[in-house]
Design an enzyme around this catalytic site. Structure first.
Site, PDB file in Angstrom:
ATOM      1  CG  HIS A  62     -31.486  33.910  13.106  1.00  0.00           C
ATOM      2  ND1 HIS A  62     -30.778  35.003  12.459  1.00  0.00           N
ATOM      3  CD2 HIS A  62     -31.125  32.689  12.608  1.00  0.00           C
ATOM      4  CE1 HIS A  62     -30.005  34.358  11.732  1.00  0.00           C
ATOM      5  NE2 HIS A  62     -30.246  32.895  11.776  1.00  0.00           N
ATOM      6  CE1 TYR A 132     -31.124  41.964  12.600  1.00  0.00           C
ATOM      7  CE2 TYR A 132     -28.833  42.843  12.225  1.00  0.00           C
ATOM      8  CZ  TYR A 132     -29.871  42.113  11.730  1.00  0.00           C
ATOM      9  OH  TYR A 132     -29.858  41.301  10.673  1.00  0.00           O
TER      10      TYR A 132
END
Length: 200
Positions: A62, A132
């Site tokens: 991604h 994240y």
């Protein structure tokens, strides 16, 4: 802590120093001033995400279009994962190259990815949780998906078991297809987006 640039330019592996005592141990996961000094970038956190995955879940690759971009600092906070950074910036000296990091909960090891880099990981245990820290809030429609099993990239996932993947990840284009379709950021765009450190 030790901060080292990875094989992929503008990606950094952060390995903290643990301080043990009779209660357990303590460590600083990262410090902005040290990361900025090594990377040449500042990192403002504007969104925090978590993913929880079953064993053999493969997420990624991604990335994010530029603008808006989205630098990330990724850490495994439960379980274990094979974490991968891939350079998706067309024209970069390390374009198409990858580097791997074994991330295990408790180690505190983190990986910082600048704008334009791609991220993927394979969950090595059930209930693996990844954290994240993101430099930008997510904007719908800006995610870039690349095929994690692209043989031209050649990531060694090293498992004989079938992967658990989203339909979107399984259908993602190869790196060459993404280049041909103009989906990827350029190295010049990415470098222009990097924030310079604020003087102390």
């Amino acid at each position: 802590m030790a901060i080292e640039e990875m094989k992929v330019k503008d990606a950094f592996r952060i390995t903290p120093s643990h301080i043990p005592d009779n209660r357990g141990h303590f460590f600083e996961a990262w410090r902005l001033s040290e990361l900025s000094a090594v990377s040449g970038q500042t990192f403002a956190v504007r969104q925090v995400n978590y993913s929880v995955s079953r064993r053999n879940t493969l997420r990624g690759i991604h990335g994010t279009t530029l603008p808006p971009g989205q630098a990330k600092l990724v850490t495994c906070v439960r379980g274990a994962a094979l974490d991968v950074v891939v350079d998706l910036r067309v024209g970069s000296p390390t374009f198409g190259l990858y580097d791997t990091t074994l991330q295990e909960a408790g180690s505190g090891i983190g990986v910082y990815l600048a704008d334009g880099l791609g991220h993927a990981f394979l969950a090595l245990s059930d209930d693996t949780c990844m954290n994240y820290l993101c430099s930008e809030e997510y904007v719908h429609g800006t995610m870039v998906d690349i095929q994690a099993l692209d043989p031209a990239i050649g990531i060694p996932w090293d498992t004989s078991e079938p992967f658990i993947r989203s339909a979107k990840d399984a259908a993602a284009p190869t790196l060459a297809e993404a280049v041909a379709r103009g989906l990827l950021p350029t190295y010049a765009q990415a470098r222009a987006s990097y924030r310079t450190p604020v003087p102390a």
